[in-house]
Design a protein around this motif. Structure first.
Motif, PDB file in Angstrom:
ATOM      1  N   ARG A 163       0.801  -1.227   0.000  1.00  0.00           N
ATOM      2  CA  ARG A 163       0.000   0.000   0.000  1.00  0.00           C
ATOM      3  C   ARG A 163       0.831   1.273   0.000  1.00  0.00           C
ATOM      4  O   ARG A 163       0.295   2.365  -0.166  1.00  0.00           O
ATOM      5  N   GLY A 164       2.138   1.170   0.242  1.00  0.00           N
ATOM      6  CA  GLY A 164       2.970   2.367   0.244  1.00  0.00           C
ATOM      7  C   GLY A 164       4.249   2.165   1.023  1.00  0.00           C
ATOM      8  O   GLY A 164       4.663   1.039   1.289  1.00  0.00           O
ATOM      9  N   GLU A 165       4.868   3.290   1.393  1.00  0.00           N
ATOM     10  CA  GLU A 165       6.138   3.260   2.118  1.00  0.00           C
ATOM     11  C   GLU A 165       6.099   4.289   3.241  1.00  0.00           C
ATOM     12  O   GLU A 165       5.530   5.365   3.093  1.00  0.00           O
ATOM     13  N   VAL A 166       6.717   3.928   4.348  1.00  0.00           N
ATOM     14  CA  VAL A 166       6.862   4.841   5.472  1.00  0.00           C
ATOM     15  C   VAL A 166       8.357   5.062   5.669  1.00  0.00           C
ATOM     16  O   VAL A 166       9.121   4.093   5.780  1.00  0.00           O
ATOM     17  N   ASP A 167       8.777   6.329   5.694  1.00  0.00           N
ATOM     18  CA  ASP A 167      10.202   6.638   5.814  1.00  0.00           C
ATOM     19  C   ASP A 167      10.748   6.268   7.187  1.00  0.00           C
ATOM     20  O   ASP A 167      11.802   5.635   7.293  1.00  0.00           O
ATOM     21  N   ASP A 216       1.776  16.523  -0.178  1.00  0.00           N
ATOM     22  CA  ASP A 216       0.408  16.762  -0.650  1.00  0.00           C
ATOM     23  C   ASP A 216      -0.521  15.679  -0.104  1.00  0.00           C
ATOM     24  O   ASP A 216      -0.086  14.723   0.535  1.00  0.00           O
ATOM     25  N   ALA A 217      -1.787  15.846  -0.351  1.00  0.00           N
ATOM     26  CA  ALA A 217      -2.798  14.928   0.177  1.00  0.00           C
ATOM     27  C   ALA A 217      -2.599  13.501  -0.358  1.00  0.00           C
ATOM     28  O   ALA A 217      -2.787  12.532   0.378  1.00  0.00           O
ATOM     29  N   TYR A 218      -2.200  13.381  -1.627  1.00  0.00           N
ATOM     30  CA  TYR A 218      -1.982  12.056  -2.212  1.00  0.00           C
ATOM     31  C   TYR A 218      -0.884  11.311  -1.444  1.00  0.00           C
ATOM     32  O   TYR A 218      -1.047  10.150  -1.068  1.00  0.00           O
ATOM     33  N   ALA A 221      -2.135   4.759   4.379  1.00  0.00           N
ATOM     34  CA  ALA A 221      -2.520   3.409   3.968  1.00  0.00           C
ATOM     35  C   ALA A 221      -1.449   2.397   4.374  1.00  0.00           C
ATOM     36  O   ALA A 221      -1.767   1.309   4.883  1.00  0.00           O
ATOM     37  N   ALA A 222      -0.196   2.748   4.163  1.00  0.00           N
ATOM     38  CA  ALA A 222       0.897   1.860   4.571  1.00  0.00           C
ATOM     39  C   ALA A 222       0.919   1.719   6.087  1.00  0.00           C
ATOM     40  O   ALA A 222       1.103   0.618   6.619  1.00  0.00           O
ATOM     41  N   ALA A 223       0.719   2.814   6.798  1.00  0.00           N
ATOM     42  CA  ALA A 223       0.721   2.789   8.265  1.00  0.00           C
ATOM     43  C   ALA A 223      -0.408   1.925   8.809  1.00  0.00           C
ATOM     44  O   ALA A 223      -0.241   1.240   9.828  1.00  0.00           O
TER      45      ALA A 223
END
Length: 108
Positions: free
Chosen positions: A29-33, A61-63, A70-72
């Motif tokens: 779903r994404g990446e968290v730094d 930005d919002a995106y 989502a990743a979190a």
């Protein structure tokens, strides 16, 4: 420059009393730094580094926040305990400027 920015952000958070739990965590779903904890707060942190201070205002930005959130959502069960406060933070960095820490940056 992204990894250097994340490294600086991790040091900044440690200086403020946070413990960095993980870096660059990816899932479908994404990446968290950065994932960090201070007391009962677990923060999923998006780090943005820009060469020019003026460009920081448009760095997030919002995106991007939705993707981090989502990743979190998938990761929080691995890092947060019952009763913890979970939030999305943003750290904005530029040369010669003190980091700007935006807490609870995502409001669904």
């Amino acid at each position: 420059m992204g990894r250097r920015g994340e490294w600086l952000a991790a040091w900044f958070l440690r200086f403020k009393g946070w413990r960095v739990l993980a870096r660059r965590v990816k899932n479908a779903r994404g990446e968290v730094d950065l994932i960090a904890r201070r007391g009962k707060v677990v923060a999923f942190v998006e780090v943005k580094w820009r060469q020019r201070t003026e460009r920081l205002d448009n760095a997030i930005d919002a995106y991007r926040l939705r993707r981090v959130a989502a990743a979190a959502e998938v990761l929080m069960h691995s890092y947060a305990r019952k009763g913890d406060i979970v939030r999305i933070d943003v750290l904005l960095l530029a040369p010669g400027r003190f980091p700007r820490h935006i807490t609870n940056a995502f409001q669904p």
